[in-house]
Design a protein around this motif. Structure first.
Motif, PDB file in Angstrom:
ATOM      1  N   GLU A  35      50.732 -25.498 109.596  1.00  0.00           N
ATOM      2  CA  GLU A  35      50.855 -23.914 109.050  1.00  0.00           C
ATOM      3  C   GLU A  35      49.528 -23.006 109.358  1.00  0.00           C
ATOM      4  N   CYS A  36      48.452 -23.678 109.147  1.00  0.00           N
ATOM      5  CA  CYS A  36      47.018 -22.940 109.159  1.00  0.00           C
ATOM      6  C   CYS A  36      46.701 -22.719 110.670  1.00  0.00           C
ATOM      7  N   GLY A  37      47.143 -23.901 111.400  1.00  0.00           N
ATOM      8  CA  GLY A  37      46.377 -23.886 112.682  1.00  0.00           C
ATOM      9  C   GLY A  37      45.017 -23.631 112.780  1.00  0.00           C
ATOM     10  N   LYS A  38      44.555 -22.598 113.782  1.00  0.00           N
ATOM     11  CA  LYS A  38      43.178 -22.430 113.643  1.00  0.00           C
ATOM     12  C   LYS A  38      42.649 -21.195 112.863  1.00  0.00           C
ATOM     13  N   ASN A  39      43.436 -20.822 111.954  1.00  0.00           N
ATOM     14  CA  ASN A  39      43.266 -19.972 110.992  1.00  0.00           C
ATOM     15  C   ASN A  39      42.404 -20.537 109.915  1.00  0.00           C
ATOM     16  N   SER A  40      41.085 -20.655 109.947  1.00  0.00           N
ATOM     17  CA  SER A  40      40.287 -21.381 109.155  1.00  0.00           C
ATOM     18  C   SER A  40      40.204 -20.919 107.606  1.00  0.00           C
ATOM     19  N   ALA A  41      40.210 -19.486 107.910  1.00  0.00           N
ATOM     20  CA  ALA A  41      39.921 -18.596 106.661  1.00  0.00           C
ATOM     21  C   ALA A  41      41.220 -18.847 105.481  1.00  0.00           C
ATOM     22  N   LEU A  42      42.436 -18.862 106.303  1.00  0.00           N
ATOM     23  CA  LEU A  42      43.715 -19.161 105.456  1.00  0.00           C
ATOM     24  C   LEU A  42      43.519 -20.680 104.817  1.00  0.00           C
TER      25      LEU A  42
END
Length: 66
Positions: A35-42
């Motif tokens: 669900e987060c993939g490459k969105n490290s902040a999320l």
């Protein structure tokens, strides 16, 4: 360190609640990876929420009162 990616608070909350329902940490990791993939902040936000939740589970308000 937080990434410059933006975080949708509703999405973070939804992932946090979904992860709480997972019976195993491996299942949680799969959920966050998917669900987060490459969105490290999320991912960092959801992991911080999970960590705070688990820390609070061991906190007993009655024992902390004088």
């Amino acid at each position: 360190m937080w990434s410059t990616m933006t975080i949708d608070p509703k999405r973070a909350q939804a992932l946090f609640l979904a992860a709480l329902k997972m019976p195993e940490s491996a299942s949680r990791l799969e959920l966050l990876n998917r669900e987060c993939g490459k969105n490290s902040a999320l991912r960092q936000r959801v992991e911080a929420l999970l960590g705070a939740h688990h820390a609070a589970e061991g906190f007993d308000i009655e024992q902390s009162r004088p």
